[in-house]
Design an enzyme around this catalytic site. Structure first.
Site, PDB file in Angstrom:
ATOM      1  N   ARG A 168       0.836  -1.209   0.000  1.00  0.00           N
ATOM      2  CA  ARG A 168       0.000   0.000   0.000  1.00  0.00           C
ATOM      3  C   ARG A 168       0.866   1.253   0.000  1.00  0.00           C
ATOM      4  O   ARG A 168       1.836   1.327   0.770  1.00  0.00           O
ATOM      5  CB  ARG A 168      -0.878   0.008   1.253  1.00  0.00           C
ATOM      6  CG  ARG A 168      -2.210  -0.650   1.012  1.00  0.00           C
ATOM      7  CD  ARG A 168      -3.010  -0.866   2.254  1.00  0.00           C
ATOM      8  NE  ARG A 168      -3.150   0.260   3.158  1.00  0.00           N
ATOM      9  CZ  ARG A 168      -3.835   0.204   4.293  1.00  0.00           C
ATOM     10  NH1 ARG A 168      -4.442  -0.907   4.637  1.00  0.00           N
ATOM     11  NH2 ARG A 168      -3.928   1.253   5.079  1.00  0.00           N
ATOM     12  N   ARG A 205      -0.331   8.479  10.240  1.00  0.00           N
ATOM     13  CA  ARG A 205      -1.522   7.677  10.589  1.00  0.00           C
ATOM     14  C   ARG A 205      -1.527   7.345  12.084  1.00  0.00           C
ATOM     15  O   ARG A 205      -2.575   7.334  12.722  1.00  0.00           O
ATOM     16  CB  ARG A 205      -1.541   6.382   9.746  1.00  0.00           C
ATOM     17  CG  ARG A 205      -1.938   6.643   8.301  1.00  0.00           C
ATOM     18  CD  ARG A 205      -1.517   5.527   7.365  1.00  0.00           C
ATOM     19  NE  ARG A 205      -2.107   4.255   7.682  1.00  0.00           N
ATOM     20  CZ  ARG A 205      -1.595   3.076   7.315  1.00  0.00           C
ATOM     21  NH1 ARG A 205      -0.479   3.025   6.602  1.00  0.00           N
ATOM     22  NH2 ARG A 205      -2.198   1.964   7.639  1.00  0.00           N
TER      23      ARG A 205
HETATM   24  P1  AP5 Z   1      -3.144  -5.819   9.266  1.00  0.00           P
HETATM   25  O1  AP5 Z   1      -4.074  -6.883   9.726  1.00  0.00           O
HETATM   26  O2  AP5 Z   1      -3.142  -5.483   7.823  1.00  0.00           O
HETATM   27  O3  AP5 Z   1      -3.322  -4.492  10.167  1.00  0.00           O
HETATM   28  P2  AP5 Z   1      -4.532  -3.473  10.275  1.00  0.00           P
HETATM   29  O4  AP5 Z   1      -4.760  -3.202  11.722  1.00  0.00           O
HETATM   30  O5  AP5 Z   1      -5.702  -3.930   9.467  1.00  0.00           O
HETATM   31  O6  AP5 Z   1      -3.821  -2.215   9.640  1.00  0.00           O
HETATM   32  P3  AP5 Z   1      -4.289  -1.164   8.538  1.00  0.00           P
HETATM   33  O7  AP5 Z   1      -3.028  -0.452   8.105  1.00  0.00           O
HETATM   34  O8  AP5 Z   1      -5.080  -1.794   7.443  1.00  0.00           O
HETATM   35  O9  AP5 Z   1      -5.158  -0.259   9.381  1.00  0.00           O
HETATM   36  P4  AP5 Z   1      -5.485   1.194   9.185  1.00  0.00           P
HETATM   37  O10 AP5 Z   1      -6.467   1.316  10.232  1.00  0.00           O
HETATM   38  O11 AP5 Z   1      -4.395   2.198   9.191  1.00  0.00           O
HETATM   39  O12 AP5 Z   1      -5.905   1.249   7.636  1.00  0.00           O
HETATM   40  P5  AP5 Z   1      -7.318   1.318   6.925  1.00  0.00           P
HETATM   41  O13 AP5 Z   1      -7.218   0.504   5.719  1.00  0.00           O
HETATM   42  O14 AP5 Z   1      -8.430   1.066   7.895  1.00  0.00           O
HETATM   43  O15 AP5 Z   1      -1.667  -6.247   9.748  1.00  0.00           O
HETATM   44  C1  AP5 Z   1      -0.536  -5.439   9.428  1.00  0.00           C
HETATM   45  C2  AP5 Z   1       0.680  -6.353   9.151  1.00  0.00           C
HETATM   46  O16 AP5 Z   1       1.050  -7.019  10.374  1.00  0.00           O
HETATM   47  C3  AP5 Z   1       0.398  -7.477   8.126  1.00  0.00           C
HETATM   48  O17 AP5 Z   1       1.557  -7.641   7.352  1.00  0.00           O
HETATM   49  C4  AP5 Z   1       0.134  -8.725   8.992  1.00  0.00           C
HETATM   50  O18 AP5 Z   1       0.522  -9.911   8.321  1.00  0.00           O
HETATM   51  C5  AP5 Z   1       1.012  -8.447  10.224  1.00  0.00           C
HETATM   52  N1  AP5 Z   1       0.418  -8.967  11.472  1.00  0.00           N
HETATM   53  C6  AP5 Z   1      -0.896  -8.891  11.844  1.00  0.00           C
HETATM   54  N2  AP5 Z   1      -1.069  -9.448  13.055  1.00  0.00           N
HETATM   55  C7  AP5 Z   1       0.163  -9.852  13.480  1.00  0.00           C
HETATM   56  C8  AP5 Z   1       0.633 -10.504  14.664  1.00  0.00           C
HETATM   57  N3  AP5 Z   1      -0.195 -10.828  15.663  1.00  0.00           N
HETATM   58  N4  AP5 Z   1       1.956 -10.773  14.768  1.00  0.00           N
HETATM   59  C9  AP5 Z   1       2.805 -10.432  13.748  1.00  0.00           C
HETATM   60  N5  AP5 Z   1       2.413  -9.835  12.598  1.00  0.00           N
HETATM   61  C10 AP5 Z   1       1.117  -9.545  12.459  1.00  0.00           C
HETATM   62  O19 AP5 Z   1      -7.408   2.869   6.557  1.00  0.00           O
HETATM   63  C11 AP5 Z   1      -6.619   3.450   5.532  1.00  0.00           C
HETATM   64  C12 AP5 Z   1      -7.024   4.891   5.332  1.00  0.00           C
HETATM   65  O20 AP5 Z   1      -8.431   4.979   4.942  1.00  0.00           O
HETATM   66  C13 AP5 Z   1      -6.939   5.777   6.595  1.00  0.00           C
HETATM   67  O21 AP5 Z   1      -5.635   6.273   6.808  1.00  0.00           O
HETATM   68  C14 AP5 Z   1      -7.956   6.877   6.243  1.00  0.00           C
HETATM   69  O22 AP5 Z   1      -7.424   7.784   5.320  1.00  0.00           O
HETATM   70  C15 AP5 Z   1      -9.066   6.098   5.553  1.00  0.00           C
HETATM   71  N6  AP5 Z   1     -10.072   5.592   6.523  1.00  0.00           N
HETATM   72  C16 AP5 Z   1     -10.345   4.287   6.796  1.00  0.00           C
HETATM   73  N7  AP5 Z   1     -11.312   4.197   7.735  1.00  0.00           N
HETATM   74  C17 AP5 Z   1     -11.660   5.465   8.062  1.00  0.00           C
HETATM   75  C18 AP5 Z   1     -12.591   6.007   8.994  1.00  0.00           C
HETATM   76  N8  AP5 Z   1     -13.356   5.221   9.775  1.00  0.00           N
HETATM   77  N9  AP5 Z   1     -12.689   7.357   9.061  1.00  0.00           N
HETATM   78  C19 AP5 Z   1     -11.950   8.167   8.269  1.00  0.00           C
HETATM   79  N10 AP5 Z   1     -11.026   7.711   7.386  1.00  0.00           N
HETATM   80  C20 AP5 Z   1     -10.875   6.373   7.285  1.00  0.00           C
END
Ligand code: AP5
Length: 217
Positions: A160, A171
């Site tokens: 990403r 973030r």
């Molecule tokens: P992963 O499971 O992908 O983590 P995640 O918590 O889902 O992280 P995101 O980066 O997707 O969350 P985010 O909240 O920033 O992004 P979002 O897409 O919602 O795991 C991460 C990595 O770690 C992977 O490689 C995995 O394999 C590894 N891993 C996982 N668990 C592990 C463990 N236990 N041990 C070791 N490794 C592990 O948002 C993106 C953007 O969209 C935001 O910045 C914003 O601009 C917009 N947006 C989204 N939602 C909103 C909202 N509600 N309001 C306003 N804007 C929003």
């Protein structure tokens, strides 16, 4: 059952949500995935969200709330779903509660996946995601069986653009200032469960499945 998954960027919300969704038969509603899909399809929503997503800022509440309420109005969410990445502000949390209350429903559980900042940066810099089904991988801790290919659907993996270190730091700042306050909102409603996100992916998934199954009884 309506469940909210809370956690900083990289905490593992998407990873756990994809397992929980399968095991608990709950639709996975991920605000970030919906925005990325809109960006790819170049819809009006995608154009509105583009600059915010790219810079690691939150998309304005009005746009985000409308998108999620539209998604949850679809029949598959009528008796429950798993929210990933939503709500992220107090206004979003209140709007969601209001909409569920109108349908005589409420959030059953808010699960906070707690991970220290250094670990979050490591996780995001090694993350690869399937273009097709959004399954996340990590080059060191959970690599795909064949390089560049999704184990589940064979889709192509990509990194990403908002996972670059500078955007990740932004973030994280946004998470601390705008999303951490909603932990208290759910705590006061006795719905918050905090989990140690440093545990292994499978171990954490097992604990979450037991938690949700107990709540379902
Ligand atoms: P992963 O499971 O992908 O983590 P995640 O918590 O889902 O992280 P995101 O980066 O997707 O969350 P985010 O909240 O920033 O992004 P979002 O897409 O919602 O795991 C991460 C990595 O770690 C992977 O490689 C995995 O394999 C590894 N891993 C996982 N668990 C592990 C463990 N236990 N041990 C070791 N490794 C592990 O948002 C993106 C953007 O969209 C935001 O910045 C914003 O601009 C917009 N947006 C989204 N939602 C909103 C909202 N509600 N309001 C306003 N804007 C929003």
């Amino acid at each position: 059952m309506y469940v909210v998954l809370l956690g900083a960027p990289g905490a593992g919300k998407g990873t756990q949500a994809s397992t929980l969704s399968r095991e608990m038969n709950l639709p996975h509603v991920a605000s970030g995935d919906l925005f990325r899909e809109a960006l790819r399809s170049r819809t009006e929503l995608g154009l509105l969200a583009k600059s915010y997503v790219e810079e690691g800022e939150l998309v304005p509440d009005e746009i985000t709330i409308n998108m999620i309420l539209e998604r949850t109005a679809l029949p598959d969410c009528a008796s429950g779903c798993l929210f990933d990445g939503f709500p992220r502000t107090m206004d979003q949390a209140e709007a969601l509660d209001k909409r569920l209350a109108e349908a005589g429903r409420s959030i059953d559980l808010a699960v906070y996946i707690d991970v220290p900042e250094d670990e979050l940066v490591k996780r995001l810099s090694g993350r690869w995601i399937c273009k097709n089904c959004q399954a996340p991988y990590h080059m060191l801790t959970s690599p795909p069986r064949a390089p560049g290919k999704c184990d589940r659907c064979g889709g192509e993996l990509y990194q990403r653009p908002d996972d670059q270190e500078e955007t990740v730091r932004e973030r994280l700042k946004v998470f601390l200032s705008q999303t951490v306050p909603i932990l208290d909102y759910y705590r006061k409603q006795h719905k918050l469960v905090e989990m140690d996100g440093c545990k292994g992916i499978q171990e954490l998934a097992g604990e979450m499945i037991s938690l949700l199954k107990k709540r379902e009884e």
